[in-house]
Scaffold this active site. Structure first.
Site, PDB file in Angstrom:
ATOM      1  CB  SER A 227      -0.995   0.094   1.130  1.00 49.76           C
ATOM      2  OG  SER A 227      -0.114  -0.056   2.268  1.00 49.76           O
ATOM      3  CG  HIS A 248      -3.832  -1.370  -2.149  1.00 45.12           C
ATOM      4  ND1 HIS A 248      -4.314  -0.197  -1.694  1.00 45.12           N
ATOM      5  CD2 HIS A 248      -3.310  -2.035  -0.991  1.00 45.12           C
ATOM      6  CE1 HIS A 248      -4.199  -0.054  -0.351  1.00 45.12           C
ATOM      7  NE2 HIS A 248      -3.634  -1.322   0.119  1.00 45.12           N
ATOM      8  CD  GLU A 260      -6.388   2.245  -4.315  1.00 43.14           C
ATOM      9  OE1 GLU A 260      -6.528   3.125  -4.265  1.00 43.14           O
ATOM     10  OE2 GLU A 260      -5.641   1.607  -3.285  1.00 43.14           O
ATOM     11  CG  ASN A 298      -4.326   3.498   1.633  1.00 43.66           C
ATOM     12  OD1 ASN A 298      -5.263   3.302   2.138  1.00 43.66           O
ATOM     13  ND2 ASN A 298      -3.371   2.565   1.719  1.00 43.66           N
TER      14      ASN A 298
HETATM   15  N1  CAA Z   1     -13.582 -11.295   7.453  1.00 43.30           N
HETATM   16  C1  CAA Z   1     -14.461 -11.904   6.842  1.00 43.30           C
HETATM   17  N2  CAA Z   1     -15.582 -11.295   6.969  1.00 43.30           N
HETATM   18  C2  CAA Z   1     -16.155 -10.387   7.698  1.00 43.30           C
HETATM   19  C3  CAA Z   1     -14.881  -9.786   8.519  1.00 43.30           C
HETATM   20  C4  CAA Z   1     -13.722 -10.336   8.177  1.00 43.30           C
HETATM   21  N3  CAA Z   1     -12.835  -9.877   9.149  1.00 43.30           N
HETATM   22  N4  CAA Z   1     -15.625  -9.003   9.364  1.00 43.30           N
HETATM   23  C5  CAA Z   1     -16.789  -8.761   8.815  1.00 43.30           C
HETATM   24  N5  CAA Z   1     -17.264  -9.692   7.988  1.00 43.30           N
HETATM   25  C6  CAA Z   1     -18.301  -9.984   7.305  1.00 43.30           C
HETATM   26  C7  CAA Z   1     -19.566 -10.340   8.139  1.00 43.30           C
HETATM   27  O1  CAA Z   1     -19.577 -11.770   8.246  1.00 43.30           O
HETATM   28  C8  CAA Z   1     -20.648 -10.070   7.420  1.00 43.30           C
HETATM   29  O2  CAA Z   1     -20.928 -10.536   6.150  1.00 43.30           O
HETATM   30  P1  CAA Z   1     -22.445 -10.904   5.581  1.00 43.30           P
HETATM   31  O3  CAA Z   1     -22.777  -9.503   5.246  1.00 43.30           O
HETATM   32  O4  CAA Z   1     -22.036 -11.825   4.574  1.00 43.30           O
HETATM   33  O5  CAA Z   1     -23.437 -11.424   6.994  1.00 43.30           O
HETATM   34  C9  CAA Z   1     -20.216  -8.534   6.802  1.00 43.30           C
HETATM   35  O6  CAA Z   1     -18.841  -8.734   6.706  1.00 43.30           O
HETATM   36  C10 CAA Z   1     -20.666  -7.215   7.691  1.00 43.30           C
HETATM   37  O7  CAA Z   1     -20.147  -7.691   9.001  1.00 43.30           O
HETATM   38  P2  CAA Z   1     -20.811  -7.174  10.462  1.00 43.30           P
HETATM   39  O8  CAA Z   1     -22.483  -6.833   9.996  1.00 43.30           O
HETATM   40  O9  CAA Z   1     -20.291  -8.166  11.480  1.00 43.30           O
HETATM   41  O10 CAA Z   1     -20.333  -5.769  10.707  1.00 43.30           O
HETATM   42  P3  CAA Z   1     -20.539  -4.410   9.916  1.00 43.30           P
HETATM   43  O11 CAA Z   1     -21.808  -4.174   9.244  1.00 43.30           O
HETATM   44  O12 CAA Z   1     -20.061  -3.455  10.985  1.00 43.30           O
HETATM   45  O13 CAA Z   1     -19.396  -4.340   8.711  1.00 43.30           O
HETATM   46  C11 CAA Z   1     -17.332  -3.659   7.934  1.00 43.30           C
HETATM   47  C12 CAA Z   1     -18.028  -4.416   8.935  1.00 43.30           C
HETATM   48  C13 CAA Z   1     -17.672  -4.437   6.669  1.00 43.30           C
HETATM   49  C14 CAA Z   1     -15.779  -4.042   8.315  1.00 43.30           C
HETATM   50  C15 CAA Z   1     -17.791  -2.391   7.659  1.00 43.30           C
HETATM   51  O14 CAA Z   1     -17.688  -1.712   9.290  1.00 43.30           O
HETATM   52  C16 CAA Z   1     -16.661  -1.704   7.027  1.00 43.30           C
HETATM   53  O15 CAA Z   1     -17.124  -1.480   5.750  1.00 43.30           O
HETATM   54  N6  CAA Z   1     -15.811  -0.669   7.419  1.00 43.30           N
HETATM   55  C17 CAA Z   1     -14.922  -0.030   6.782  1.00 43.30           C
HETATM   56  C18 CAA Z   1     -13.650  -0.729   6.435  1.00 43.30           C
HETATM   57  C19 CAA Z   1     -12.525   0.076   5.769  1.00 43.30           C
HETATM   58  O16 CAA Z   1     -12.690   1.278   5.469  1.00 43.30           O
HETATM   59  N7  CAA Z   1     -11.509  -0.575   5.051  1.00 43.30           N
HETATM   60  C20 CAA Z   1     -10.411  -0.113   4.461  1.00 43.30           C
HETATM   61  C21 CAA Z   1      -9.379   0.484   5.488  1.00 43.30           C
HETATM   62  S1  CAA Z   1      -7.945   0.833   4.652  1.00 43.30           S
HETATM   63  C22 CAA Z   1      -7.169  -0.398   3.960  1.00 43.30           C
HETATM   64  O17 CAA Z   1      -7.416  -1.514   4.029  1.00 43.30           O
HETATM   65  C23 CAA Z   1      -5.939  -0.155   2.960  1.00 43.30           C
HETATM   66  C24 CAA Z   1      -4.636  -0.147   3.613  1.00 43.30           C
HETATM   67  O18 CAA Z   1      -3.638  -0.311   2.804  1.00 43.30           O
HETATM   68  C25 CAA Z   1      -4.307   0.041   5.240  1.00 43.30           C
END
Ligand code: CAA
Length: 389
Positions: A227, A248, A260, A298
Site C-alpha cells: 500500500s 491492492h 486498486e 489511502n
Molecule cells: N473477515 C471476513 N468477513 C468479515 C469480517 C472479516 N474480518 N468482518 C466482517 N465480515 C463480514 C461479516 O461476516 C458480514 O458478512 P455478511 O454480510 O455476509 O453477513 C459482513 O462482513 C458485515 O459484517 P458485520 O455485520 O459483522 O459488521 P458491519 O456491518 O459493522 O461491517 C465492515 C463490518 C464490513 C468491516 C464495515 O464496518 C466497513 O465497511 N468498514 C470500513 C472498513 C474500511 O474502511 N476498510 C479499509 C481500510 S484501509 C485499507 O485496508 C487499506 C490499507 O492499505 C491500510
C-alpha cells in the site's frame, strides 16, 4: 476552542477530503468513476467523494473551504482550480455517464492457479477470495503454524457464513479443498499469478521478488499488495518488469470489494487487462491508478484520519467525532474506530509516505499517532489504540 456541532465536525474533516478528490481528477491521476468507486468499495462509503460533493453543492463546498483557507493558510484547504471552475459554472463532477461504454476486460493470459505469499490478515483474506471464486490456491508461509493460521481464518469466516445461512458445509469443504499450503517457495513454480502480501518492507519484498523471478515460469504474473512502497522499484529488481503489477486489496479482503490495480511504466497492457479481468471474475471492483504514494484510496483516506486526530488534539472527544462522521456522512466506521482496525503502526507508516511524497505541511503525521505507536497502542490487535477493546 468552542465546541463544534456534529455538522461542523463532519465539514471540518470531510471537505478537505473532497477538495483532494477533485485535485486527483484535475491532475488526471484517476477517472471520476474510479475515484468514487475507490472510496465506495474500498471503505464502504455510501457515496464517493465526487458524487457526495455534487449532492452538497460544489459552490457550498468551495465557499466553506475558501473561508477555512483564509483562517488556516493550509494549502489543503484552498479550493483547487477545478472546484472553483465547476462551482462558478454551476456544473457537476458526476453524472456524465462516460463509464457506460468502458470496454469489458478480457483474459490475455490463462489463469488457473493462484499463488499467495504471506500468512497475515491480508494474505489470509486474499487466499479466501480466490478459493471462493473457484481457483486453486498455493499459499506459502514461514512455518506450519502460520499456514494452519490461514486455514483457521478461512474456516472461521466460512463457519460464520454457514451459521448465518449463507453457505453450506459442502461449499466450505470445496473451498478448503482448493488450498495447498507450503513453507517452500518452490511450491509456487507452476502458478500463473502470484500475489505477495508479506511485510511492508522494501528490502524484504525485493528479496522475495528476486526469488519469485527465479522460481516462476516465464509469463507468470507477479502482483504485490503493497500500500505504500514503489512498485516500479520492485519490478526493476526482476527480469520481467512488464509482468509486475499492484493489486491492492482492502481490509477485510473477503468483504471489501475494491482492488486498486496499479500499473508502472513497465507493466504491459496485456498484464493490466488480465488482472482487470481476474479482479472482476473474483467479484471485486477494480480501479486503475499509477504508482504514486497512497494510490487513490489511502491518499484520500489517511489525511482525513490524520485530521481527525488533530481535531481530537484540539479538544474534541473521540466518541463525538466517530459519531458525527457516521451520523452526518454515513461512513461505516468513525475515524478512530477505523484507525484501530487498520493499526496505528500501519497508519503512521502510510502517513509518513504521503507526507514525504506530497510535502504538504498539513500532511505531517499527528503527534498523538506517533505517541500511540511509541507506546505500543496499535489498535484492536494490541487491545488498545484510540479506543480500548
Ligand atoms: N473477515 C471476513 N468477513 C468479515 C469480517 C472479516 N474480518 N468482518 C466482517 N465480515 C463480514 C461479516 O461476516 C458480514 O458478512 P455478511 O454480510 O455476509 O453477513 C459482513 O462482513 C458485515 O459484517 P458485520 O455485520 O459483522 O459488521 P458491519 O456491518 O459493522 O461491517 C465492515 C463490518 C464490513 C468491516 C464495515 O464496518 C466497513 O465497511 N468498514 C470500513 C472498513 C474500511 O474502511 N476498510 C479499509 C481500510 S484501509 C485499507 O485496508 C487499506 C490499507 O492499505 C491500510
Amino acid at each position: 476552542m468552542a465546541e463544534q456541532t456534529n455538522e461542523q465536525i463532519a465539514q471540518t474533516l470531510v471537505f478537505p477530503y473532497l477538495n483532494q478528490a477533485v485535485k486527483f481528477l484535475q491532475d488526471e491521476y484517476a477517472t471520476a468513476t474510479d475515484i468514487d468507486n475507490g472510496m465506495r468499495f474500498g471503505c464502504g462509503y455510501p457515496a464517493g467523494p465526487l458524487a457526495y460533493l455534487d449532492s452538497v453543492g460544489p459552490a457550498v463546498v468551495r465557499d466553506a473551504l475558501a473561508a477555512r483557507f483564509a483562517e488556516t493558510g493550509d494549502n489543503l484547504h484552498k479550493p483547487v482550480a477545478l472546484l472553483e471552475k465547476v462551482a462558478d459554472e454551476g456544473g457537476s463532477f458526476t453524472g456524465g455517464g462516460g463509464a457506460a461504454n468502458a470496454p469489458v476486460p478480457a483474459f490475455k493470459h490463462d489463469i488457473t492457479t493462484i499463488g499467495v505469499v504471506g500468512t497475515g490478515t491480508m494474505a489470509s483474506g486474499i487466499v479466501q477470495v480466490f478459493a471462493q471464486a473457484g481457483y486453486d490456491v498455493v499459499f506459502v508461509g514461514r512455518s506450519q503454524d502460520k499456514l494452519d493460521g490461514v486455514v483457521g481464518y478461512i474456516t472461521k469466516n466460512l463457519d460464520r457464513a454457514i451459521a448465518k445461512g449463507k453457505g453450506t458445509e459442502e461449499d466450505k469443504a470445496a473451498v478448503l479443498g482448493r488450498l495447498t499450503g507450503s513453507s517452500d517457495r518452490a511450491a509456487l513454480a507452476g502458478v500463473d499469478l502470484v500475489i505477495e502480501a508479506i511485510a511492508e518492507d522494501l528490502a524484504i519484498k525485493t528479496e522475495l521478488f528476486k526469488d519469485l523471478d527465479a522460481i516462476l515460469e516465464p509469463g507468470a504474473i507477479l502482483a504485490t499488495t503493497t500500500s505504500s512502497l514503489p512498485i516500479t522499484q520492485l519490478a526493476e529488481t526482476t527480469s520481467r518488469p512488464s509482468d509486475v503489477i499492484g493489486m491492492h486489496f482492502f481490509n477485510p479482503a473477503p468483504v471489501m470489494k475494491l482492488v486498486e490495480i496499479v500499473t508502472t511504466v513497465h507493466t504491459s497492457a496485456e498484464v493490466d487487462e488480465t488482472v482487470k479481468a481476474l479482479t472482476a471474475k473474483v467479484g471485486k471492483v477494480g480501479v486503475s491508478c499509477g504508482d504514486r504514494s497512497g494510490f487513490i484510496v489511502n491518499a484520500l483516506l489517511f489525511p482525513y484520519l490524520n485530521d481527525a486526530i488533530k481535531l481530537a488534539e484540539s479538544g474534541a472527544e473521540l466518541g463525538t467525532i466517530d459519531a458525527a462522521i457516521k451520523e452526518q456522512v454515513g461512513f461505516p466506521m468513525g475515524p478512530f474506530e477505523l484507525l484501530d482496525v487498520v493499526g496505528n503502526d500501519v497508519s503512521l507508516a502510510i502517513e509518513k509516505e504521503l507526507y514525504a511524497e506530497f510535502k504538504e505541511p498539513g500532511l505531517a503525521p499527528a503527534a498523538t499517532l506517533e505517541r500511540k505507536v511509541a507506546e505500543g497502542k496499535l489498535g484492536r490487535k494490541t487491545g488498545e489504540g484510540f479506543h480500548t477493546y
